[in-house]
Motif scaffolding. Structure first.
Motif, mmCIF file in Angstrom:
data_model
loop_
_atom_site.group_PDB
_atom_site.id
_atom_site.type_symbol
_atom_site.label_atom_id
_atom_site.label_comp_id
_atom_site.label_asym_id
_atom_site.label_seq_id
_atom_site.Cartn_x
_atom_site.Cartn_y
_atom_site.Cartn_z
ATOM 1 N N LEU A 37 -2.051 -34.100 -36.738
ATOM 2 C CA LEU A 37 -1.854 -32.646 -36.798
ATOM 3 C C LEU A 37 -3.008 -31.965 -37.513
ATOM 4 O O LEU A 37 -3.477 -30.898 -37.083
ATOM 5 C CB LEU A 37 -0.524 -32.320 -37.492
ATOM 6 N N ALA A 38 -3.505 -32.584 -38.586
ATOM 7 C CA ALA A 38 -4.637 -31.995 -39.309
ATOM 8 C C ALA A 38 -5.870 -31.949 -38.405
ATOM 9 O O ALA A 38 -6.598 -30.945 -38.379
ATOM 10 C CB ALA A 38 -4.931 -32.794 -40.576
ATOM 11 N N LEU A 39 -6.084 -33.023 -37.633
ATOM 12 C CA LEU A 39 -7.258 -33.048 -36.745
ATOM 13 C C LEU A 39 -7.120 -32.009 -35.632
ATOM 14 O O LEU A 39 -8.066 -31.291 -35.313
ATOM 15 C CB LEU A 39 -7.454 -34.454 -36.157
ATOM 16 N N ARG A 44 6.760 -27.165 -34.497
ATOM 17 C CA ARG A 44 6.845 -26.046 -35.434
ATOM 18 C C ARG A 44 5.478 -25.434 -35.702
ATOM 19 O O ARG A 44 5.337 -24.231 -35.882
ATOM 20 C CB ARG A 44 7.504 -26.502 -36.740
ATOM 21 N N LEU A 45 4.443 -26.295 -35.709
ATOM 22 C CA LEU A 45 3.090 -25.806 -35.988
ATOM 23 C C LEU A 45 2.350 -25.403 -34.708
ATOM 24 O O LEU A 45 1.180 -25.033 -34.759
ATOM 25 C CB LEU A 45 2.294 -26.881 -36.739
ATOM 26 N N LEU A 96 -1.374 -27.946 -44.123
ATOM 27 C CA LEU A 96 -0.240 -27.809 -43.199
ATOM 28 C C LEU A 96 1.056 -28.102 -43.944
ATOM 29 O O LEU A 96 1.126 -29.039 -44.742
ATOM 30 C CB LEU A 96 -0.367 -28.808 -42.044
ATOM 31 N N ASP A 97 2.076 -27.316 -43.653
ATOM 32 C CA ASP A 97 3.387 -27.525 -44.235
ATOM 33 C C ASP A 97 4.143 -28.491 -43.325
ATOM 34 O O ASP A 97 4.500 -28.132 -42.202
ATOM 35 C CB ASP A 97 4.101 -26.162 -44.327
ATOM 36 N N LEU A 98 4.356 -29.731 -43.789
ATOM 37 C CA LEU A 98 4.964 -30.750 -42.934
ATOM 38 C C LEU A 98 6.382 -31.061 -43.356
ATOM 39 O O LEU A 98 6.688 -31.147 -44.547
ATOM 40 C CB LEU A 98 4.152 -32.054 -43.003
ATOM 41 N N GLU A 99 7.248 -31.268 -42.356
ATOM 42 C CA GLU A 99 8.573 -31.816 -42.637
ATOM 43 C C GLU A 99 8.413 -33.313 -42.898
ATOM 44 O O GLU A 99 7.656 -33.986 -42.195
ATOM 45 C CB GLU A 99 9.478 -31.626 -41.410
ATOM 46 N N VAL A 100 9.083 -33.827 -43.917
ATOM 47 C CA VAL A 100 9.123 -35.273 -44.137
ATOM 48 C C VAL A 100 10.559 -35.693 -44.418
ATOM 49 O O VAL A 100 11.374 -34.881 -44.876
ATOM 50 C CB VAL A 100 8.234 -35.722 -45.326
#
Ligand code: GLN
Length: 299
Positions: free
Chosen positions: A128-130, A158-159, A80-84
């Protein structure tokens, strides 16, 4: 003329490794972070002046030790492309071990009745991954930090992953039960010399008392009452904490206690199950291990 290729070499000349330099260059060019092949194909293209002006200060920040993920505001985790940003810990590959272990507890046929809680969600990475892997599960995520929750909420939106977020101090004032509780809590000792290398990340998300076990103890002491019979608590911890965490789990009354190793062979995650029979003496002597329960708000 500066080409993309020369810009890359110059960034490497300033101490960046090649991958970081490529990701930074893609960032200033507005290209997808995954598209390193594009960069190779355009090696001799001119670097537009605006991008060149944008690149120089970012290379300087990286050279000064700021993590690349904060500079570009992005990090990939479990595909997943995550904002940090600096209000959240940068998701680590180590934590993917915890996600994989958690997925083994969630059948692929998971329906709406399976309830999962991620404590100290930060960027939302684990939750989010789960949810991405088990869309049928009901996933909740909690954090102490409103700034972290804002990042996690934006990632979920966003996802297009439907997560229920809440602000709170671990399981305090939570009256619900779950089939699975997961956490990557702060677990670094307050005086750990490695903290100097993590200076850009939120201290609140990293440190947990003199031995780093304070938040792990708090979570373990309260989790059993929030699990359905047969439900599991799975925790990430420091590389020397597996024995102590397993002992905390045992004292709290968990059964089927086990640990998982990371790619380097180090025990990185431990967990246990709520037995099908309620444990009569759970919580009895938990304070014998770890630090005294001096309280401080966790992230
Ligand atoms: N694994 C991180 C580190 O040592 C710490 C993460 C945490 O405290 N949860 O860099």
């Amino acid at each position: 003329m500066t080409t993309l290729g020369t810009a890359l070499s110059q960034a490497q000349g300033q101490g960046m490794d090649r991958l970081d330099a490529q990701l930074l260059l893609l960032h200033v060019l507005g290209q997808d972070a995954h598209d390193r092949a594009w960069l190779l194909a355009h090696d001799s293209d001119a670097l537009p002046a605006a991008a060149e002006g944008h690149l120089a200060p970012l290379v300087a920040r990286r050279a000064a030790g700021e993590p690349l993920a904060y500079i570009i505001g992005r990090r990939e985790f479990f595909g997943l492309d995550l904002e940090v940003n600096p209000s959240v810990l940068i998701p680590r590959p180590d934590t993917e071990i915890l996600v994989e272990w958690a997925l083994e507890h969630l059948p692929t046929t998971t329906d709406q009745t399976l309830r999962v809680l991620d404590l100290g969600t930060g960027s939302g990475a684990i939750a989010l991954a789960l949810k991405a892997q088990r869309p049928g599960a009901q996933v909740q995520a909690l954090d102490w930090s409103e700034a972290a929750l804002a990042v996690a909420r934006r990632n979920a939106a966003r996802l297009s992953l439907d997560i229920t977020f809440a602000q709170g101090n671990w399981l305090d004032s939570n009256h619900q039960r779950y089939h699975l509780i997961v956490a990557n809590p702060p677990y670094v000792a307050d005086a750990d010399p490695h903290l100097s290398a993590l200076a850009h990340e939120p201290l609140q998300a990293l440190t947990a008392g003199p031995d780093g076990l304070q938040d792990l103890s708090t979570i373990i002491a309260s989790a059993l009452g929030h699990l359905y019979p047969g439900g599991s608590l799975l925790l990430e911890h420091g590389h020397k904490q597996a024995v102590a965490v397993r002992e905390l789990l045992a004292v709290a009354g968990f059964c089927k206690i086990a640990s998982r190793r990371d790619l380097a062979g180090i025990e990185r995650c431990s967990g246990g199950q709520q037995s099908l029979e309620p444990h009569p003496h759970a919580h009895a002597s938990l304070r014998t291990i770890g630090s005294p329960a001096a309280h401080r708000p966790p992230r």
